[in-house]
Scaffold this motif. Structure first.
Motif, PDB file in Angstrom:
ATOM      1  N   ILE A 227     -29.433  78.035 124.170  1.00 25.61           N
ATOM      2  CA  ILE A 227     -29.749  77.463 125.118  1.00 25.61           C
ATOM      3  C   ILE A 227     -29.023  76.523 125.717  1.00 25.61           C
ATOM      4  O   ILE A 227     -28.641  75.660 126.755  1.00 25.61           O
ATOM      5  CB  ILE A 227     -30.609  75.898 124.670  1.00 25.61           C
ATOM      6  N   ASN A 231     -26.582  70.640 129.372  1.00 27.23           N
ATOM      7  CA  ASN A 231     -26.874  70.955 130.606  1.00 27.23           C
ATOM      8  C   ASN A 231     -25.971  69.912 131.494  1.00 27.23           C
ATOM      9  O   ASN A 231     -25.937  68.830 131.568  1.00 27.23           O
ATOM     10  CB  ASN A 231     -28.912  70.389 130.103  1.00 27.23           C
ATOM     11  N   LEU A 252     -34.717  74.345 135.236  1.00 27.23           N
ATOM     12  CA  LEU A 252     -36.336  73.987 135.567  1.00 27.23           C
ATOM     13  C   LEU A 252     -36.435  72.925 136.196  1.00 27.23           C
ATOM     14  O   LEU A 252     -35.150  71.565 136.857  1.00 27.23           O
ATOM     15  CB  LEU A 252     -36.123  73.074 133.615  1.00 27.23           C
ATOM     16  N   ARG A 263     -29.248  75.370 132.474  1.00 25.32           N
ATOM     17  CA  ARG A 263     -27.894  75.542 130.973  1.00 25.32           C
ATOM     18  C   ARG A 263     -26.270  75.588 131.883  1.00 25.32           C
ATOM     19  O   ARG A 263     -26.455  76.511 132.810  1.00 25.32           O
ATOM     20  CB  ARG A 263     -28.646  76.316 130.531  1.00 25.32           C
ATOM     21  N   PRO A 292     -28.039  69.146 124.630  1.00 31.25           N
ATOM     22  CA  PRO A 292     -29.141  69.436 124.565  1.00 31.25           C
ATOM     23  C   PRO A 292     -29.814  68.677 123.490  1.00 31.25           C
ATOM     24  O   PRO A 292     -28.791  68.527 122.184  1.00 31.25           O
ATOM     25  CB  PRO A 292     -29.280  70.929 123.947  1.00 31.25           C
ATOM     26  N   ASP A 296     -35.455  69.449 123.651  1.00 36.07           N
ATOM     27  CA  ASP A 296     -34.262  70.444 124.766  1.00 36.07           C
ATOM     28  C   ASP A 296     -35.138  72.378 123.959  1.00 36.07           C
ATOM     29  O   ASP A 296     -35.463  72.752 124.404  1.00 36.07           O
ATOM     30  CB  ASP A 296     -33.412  70.678 125.510  1.00 36.07           C
ATOM     31  N   ASP A 300     -37.483  75.320 125.325  1.00 35.82           N
ATOM     32  CA  ASP A 300     -36.884  76.239 125.478  1.00 35.82           C
ATOM     33  C   ASP A 300     -37.712  77.005 125.228  1.00 35.82           C
ATOM     34  O   ASP A 300     -38.319  78.477 125.186  1.00 35.82           O
ATOM     35  CB  ASP A 300     -35.838  76.415 125.209  1.00 35.82           C
ATOM     36  N   SER A 303     -41.426  77.365 124.861  1.00 37.29           N
ATOM     37  CA  SER A 303     -42.134  77.856 126.519  1.00 37.29           C
ATOM     38  C   SER A 303     -41.840  79.438 126.482  1.00 37.29           C
ATOM     39  O   SER A 303     -42.505  79.773 126.825  1.00 37.29           O
ATOM     40  CB  SER A 303     -41.024  77.343 127.275  1.00 37.29           C
ATOM     41  N   ARG A 304     -41.289  79.939 126.159  1.00 39.45           N
ATOM     42  CA  ARG A 304     -40.268  81.414 125.294  1.00 39.45           C
ATOM     43  C   ARG A 304     -41.603  81.703 124.764  1.00 39.45           C
ATOM     44  O   ARG A 304     -42.407  83.491 124.464  1.00 39.45           O
ATOM     45  CB  ARG A 304     -38.785  81.499 124.603  1.00 39.45           C
TER      46      ARG A 304
END
Lengths: 313, 257
Positions: A227, A231, A252, A263, A292, A296, A300, A303-304
């Motif tokens: 990730i 960020n 995002l 990222r 992160p 996060d 990440d 959601s993937r």
């Protein structure tokens, strides 16, 4: 060939309709520190309870030191020790008495119990408090006596279920160094945590658990690289600039705050990104670097995970 | 060197009993409660109500068996609280992850509770003697008293282990101790049941406390026992067996959770 001391295959556990573990798979290398990282309710404690023979999985297998946690639980018990989420010490007894009692219950002979008790009190810096009742101990001391107890029988694997939850930062650091010390002595440590930082500090390998599945596995480094180290948060005061920026950069998007989180990859890509904005005469109102957080990582990874699930469907 | 299961269950049971014994003196409040309260009740009944209660004998002689079982019952009920504490705390889990029979946990509570009962009962006997209790029991009568009281205490201790295992929180376990404080009052412990309203007398005459008290009284001061001895053995013998079996069953079920 790696030397696995814990092997878990397709472990499933449900309470009624509620699926807690949904086909868990992982291996833990002998002598390593393994962290199971996840939010509350992700299935961490259930995993520990199955591995430490307290409950039975609905299907799948788990072996520790070659023994099946269900069919050969007696042998498993001789090789492990469990330190649960809530200190399982007797408040009315002194620290020393707690160790002596548990030593006897571990079926060690009297002399050995005495010797181990003295050693462990020393190792966990509890010699001074040895004759005091545990109810007078601080949170950190309680955890320490708790872990000391689990080391009495010199187990090969110790399970630490959220060993630092509820501890103040100083006690937490102390606990970390003690855990690292244990691993140096060759004990395999299986710990669960909800803190990325803790896993980062301690673990040789981290498995991220979400909804009863291992969604990602690797070293702390590998997970963080996935990730990005940091960020970049760009916030726009002007709505039109914000709309324009969304089209130019991928990240995002938070519509309400008019913010885009990106990222950070290499310096080169960062420079290009800022150049793009500059060329289009878009001026962010604030630019923030953010480390992160566990959030996060979760956002990440999960959601993937959801996307993959729907792609497979 | 492998030793038998029996050897370890006795050794582990004893280790756990030692723990419960230490608790007795580390928690003076509960020992005080278990002894002080019944002594206060006894003194109160003997000196305040006793004069007005007609029992056909010196009231102190009449009331001692009742006070003893009130005390024992209350003492036993405290077991429920400590068992629940072990269950909701982590101790039970830890024991289960160790290579020992976790039932030693129950044995420890029963034995520790029993020793607490013995201490409390002895104190009450002594105080009773100080305020004029005059038993005329012979050697065999005393053996009978000890036997029946032991049966009573053990059966209650197992009952409260079972209750402690069922309860999900220490607060509810605490509430489970209240009936034991009041049950002796609705029996012949403090007043002859004939003085109660008919419906209450029906309950008082037929609940297990009354035959126990009548038998103890008979053994201690020589009042008629009739079939109360057998009734007592039947009641508390059954309670002991049932509580023991139920505790074992609940314990097994909780292991699977």
């Amino acid at each position: 060939m790696k030397d696995s001391i814990i092997s878990v295959h397709y472990l499933k556990k449900a309470y009624g309709e509620h699926i807690v573990l949904d086909g868990l798979n992982f291996e833990v290398e002998r002598g390593s520190i393994f962290a199971l990282l996840g939010e509350n309710g992700a299935g961490k404690t259930t995993t520990v309870r199955i591995l430490s023979t307290l409950i039975q999985a609905d299907s799948g297998t788990a072996t520790i030191a070659g023994y099946d946690t269900h069919h050969e639980s007696d042998f498993v018990k001789q090789n492990i020790s469990l330190t649960g989420q809530y200190a399982s010490v007797d408040e009315l007894l002194t620290g020393e008495e707690n160790l002596m009692m548990m030593g006897r219950l571990n079926h060690l002979d009297r002399k050995l119990v005495k010797k181990r008790t003295a050693e462990l009190l020393e190792q966990f810096e509890l010699t001074k408090a040895a004759k005091k009742q545990v109810k007078t101990y601080s949170g950190g001391m309680r955890r320490r006596i708790d872990i000391a107890i689990s080391l009495l029988a010199s187990p090969q694997v110790i399970f630490l279920d959220e060993p630092t939850t509820g501890l103040d930062p100083r006690s937490r650091r102390k606990m970390w160094s003690m855990i690292q010390q244990l691993a140096k002595n060759g004990v395999t440590i299986f710990l669960t945590t909800q803190y990325l930082e803790e896993a980062d500090q301690l673990a040789d390998k981290i498995a991220v658990i979400d909804n009863g599945r291992i969604v990602e596995e690797g070293t702390a480094e590998e997970l963080k690289n996935m990730i990005g180290d940091e960020n970049l948060e760009l916030t726009f005061a002007d709505f039109r600039a914000f709309q324009h920026a969304i089209k130019l950069i991928h990240g995002l998007v938070n519509e309400k705050e008019q913010r885009i989180t990106i990222r950070t990859g290499s310096i080169e890509s960062l420079r290009r990104l800022l150049n793009t904005l500059y060329e289009h005469e878009i001026e962010p109102s604030s630019v923030n670097f953010q480390k992160p957080t566990l959030d996060d990582v979760f956002m990440d990874i999960t959601s993937r995970n959801t996307k993959e699930l729907s792609a497979n469907a | 060197m492998r030793k038998s299961n029996l050897y370890w269950s006795i050794t582990d049971g004893w280790t756990m009993s030692q723990r419960s014994l230490k608790h007795i003196f580390r928690e003076p409040e509960s020992l005080l409660m278990a002894i002080g309260l019944p002594v206060a009740i006894m003194v109160m009944f003997v000196y305040i109500f006793g004069g007005a209660i007609q029992t056909g004998t010196d009231y102190v002689n009449y009331v001692v068996p009742g006070v003893i079982i009130t005390c024992a019952g209350f003492g036993s009920s405290l077991i429920a609280i400590s068992v629940t504490q072990d269950m909701v705390g982590g101790l039970f889990e830890r024991l289960r992850s160790m290579p020992l029979l976790p039932s030693s946990l129950m044995i420890g509570h029963v034995t520790g509770g029993f020793i607490r009962n013995v201490i409390a009962t002895t104190v009450i006997f002594l105080v009773a003697l100080l305020i004029g209790f005059q038993p005329n029991a012979g050697f065999l009568d005393w053996l009978g008293v000890i036997g029946l009281l032991s049966l009573f205490m053990l059966s209650l201790n197992w009952l409260f282990v079972a209750i402690g295992l069922i309860m999900k929180s220490v607060e509810t376990a605490n509430a489970a101790t209240f009936p034991m404080l009041f049950l002796p009052y609705i029996s012949s412990a403090f007043v002859p049941t004939e003085t109660m309203p008919v419906w209450l007398q029906a309950f008082a005459d037929n609940q297990p406390m009354t035959p126990l008290i009548e038998t103890l009284r008979g053994l201690l001061i020589g009042t008629p026992i009739d079939n109360n001895g057998w009734l007592t053995i039947f009641w508390f013998g059954s309670l002991l067996i049932i509580s023991f079996i139920i505790s074992g069953a609940i314990f097994k079920r909780r292991k699977k959770e």
